[in-house]
Design an enzyme around this catalytic site. Structure first.
Site, PDB file in Angstrom:
ATOM      1  N   ASP A   1       0.865  -1.179   0.000  1.00  6.84           N
ATOM      2  CA  ASP A   1       0.000   0.000   0.000  1.00  6.84           C
ATOM      3  C   ASP A   1       0.903   1.230   0.000  1.00  6.84           C
ATOM      4  O   ASP A   1       1.550   1.522   1.008  1.00  6.84           O
ATOM      5  CB  ASP A   1      -0.888  -0.003   1.247  1.00  6.84           C
TER       6      ASP A   1
ATOM      7  N   HIS B   1      21.989  14.529 -11.092  1.00  8.02           N
ATOM      8  CA  HIS B   1      20.590  14.695 -11.486  1.00  8.02           C
ATOM      9  C   HIS B   1      20.469  15.383 -12.842  1.00  8.02           C
ATOM     10  O   HIS B   1      19.557  15.083 -13.614  1.00  8.02           O
ATOM     11  CB  HIS B   1      19.822  15.469 -10.406  1.00  8.02           C
TER      12      HIS B   1
END
Length: 437
Positions: free
Chosen positions: A307, A422
């Site tokens: 979940d 990044h």
């Protein structure tokens, strides 16, 4: 091409004469229902869902357990990090994410751990919680039930009542908190290889029904009163734990820190103190004394059918780093008190618990792609020999992966490589063209 029958059904859904949610039961064909619902949605909104796939998914597998009123599915790439050397075993860790650098960075952390002899994990606690809220006419009556529940003499009787809910559920403790005439009762129990929310809720309902005999004036306001606490940051989980509480540690040699992580032990220790500890304290963080535990937890959760909303408490983590062996090597650890995972879904109840509702088995771990990722880790399904052991193993793998991710990101920051990496891996060519044009 849609048949004339399908075309009429689409028109009826658009007009509202046929509810969209009823298509599966009316047609008996989940794939056809999804297609008709999608067509009706596009007509009503005037927007085409060209990039959302419809074909290639088993809609029968989610009926009544995973997602209602489907119109397609979202594709998330799955990468692999590892091998993660943990307690002498090697694990290739699946990570589902759309963030560039995350898998590569975690993989580098795994290499650092592997090259230094591996990491060790210890399971500290294993217990799921549910906390109903009940109300009385006076605070005195609420206090009477509090004292009754906290009396060890009564615990054995309550355990028998609770444990009837499942052959896996075993009541471990009851903790109470009072607010005026309202009483919050936090039940903790073992749940085997299931995450166990339905299991513990059913046991709680059995106890509440039993308590009505001696406390007929008790008004049950809700089966969950948020003292559990599920899918939200809460100090009770940070302090007491929920699900699996795990600590993972490793000693990374000076050579590995220098050659693999491209930084130094003193730099990592100082950064951890000022960022993860002092910086998080300045921010008033609750359970967030880490660099990016949620990144790794979320990626593994999505890949293995957990979940994803329980990432909130499952990512509670404190990362510690210190120089050892005469200041040469790095001791690193992550302590995670509330990892909420499962590898097998047990029979459960919808809201309302055992009041005449139909049992069903569900959960993302049952889906083919997610089951494949669990199988890769060797934790698919419930363990018959040692119930609960597969779920506990998965929790330790999550903690070990978080440790690897913490090591790598902290090293990138200490070495000034975070922005560069990044820019290299987390942007598409199209983005870069737009920026430079």
């Amino acid at each position: 091409m849609k048949s004339e029958d399908d075309e009429e059904i689409v028109k009826s859904v658009v007009s509202g004469s046929i509810p969209s949610y009823s298509l599966e039961s009316k047609l008996g064909d989940c794939r056809r229902a999804a297609s008709i619902r999608r067509e009706a949605l596009e007509r009503k909104t005037g927007r085409l869902l060209l990039g959302l796939p419809l074909e290639g998914f088993d809609y029968e597998s989610i009926l009544g357990q995973c997602c209602e009123m489907p119109i397609g599915y979202v594709q998330i790439p799955v990468g692999i990090a590892g091998p993660l050397l943990l307690n002498g075993g090697e694990y290739m860790v699946p990570m589902a994410t759309t963030e560039g650098c995350l898998v590569a960075s975690t993989n580098r952390g795994c290499k650092a751990v592997f090259s230094s002899g591996g990491a060790t994990t210890i399971l500290l606690k294993d217990g799921m919680t549910r906390a109903p809220v009940v109300r009385f006419g006076t605070a005195a009556r609420a206090a009477s039930l509090k004292f009754f529940l906290e009396d060890r003499i009564n615990f054995d009787t309550l355990s028998i009542v609770f444990n009837k809910s499942s052959r896996f559920a075993r009541l471990q403790s009851i903790q109470c908190s009072i607010a005026g005439k309202n009483l919050y009762i936090r039940f903790t129990c073992s749940t085997g290889d299931a995450m166990g929310m339905n299991m513990v809720s059913k046991g709680v309902q059995n106890v509440l029904d039993f308590l009505h005999i001696d406390f007929p004036d008790m008004d049950v306001i809700g089966i969950s009163g948020n003292f559990c606490s599920d899918k939200k940051p809460a100090a009770v989980n940070w302090i007491e734990g929920r699900g699996k509480s795990v600590v993972c540690e490793a000693v990374i040699t000076e050579e590995v820190v220098r050659k693999v992580l491209k930084t130094t032990v003193p730099a990592l220790v100082e950064l951890n103190m000022l960022k993860n500890l002092a910086g998080s304290a300045v921010a008033g963080s609750l359970g967030g004394f880490n660099a990016h535990a949620a990144n790794i937890v979320s990626a593994i959760f999505i890949a293995t059918g957990q979940d994803p909303a329980q990432n909130i408490e499952s990512s509670h983590c404190i990362t510690m780093m210190e120089a050892v062996n005469g200041g040469k090597d790095l001791h690193v650890s992550v302590t995670m008190p509330a990892i909420e995972i499962e590898v097998a879904k047990r029979e459960g109840w919808a809201a309302g618990q055992n009041r005449g509702l139909t049992k069903k088995v569900g959960g993302g771990t049952q889906l083919a792609s997610q089951a494949a990722c669990l199988n890769l880790l060797g934790v698919k399904g419930a363990s018959k020999e040692s119930p609960g052991s597969n779920a506990r193993l998965l929790a330790t793998i999550v903690a070990g992966s978080v440790l690897a991710g913490e090591l790598s990101l902290m090293s990138a920051i200490a070495d000034g490589q975070l922005v560069k990496s990044h820019m290299k891996y987390n942007r598409s060519n199209q983005d870069m063209t737009a920026i430079t044009s």
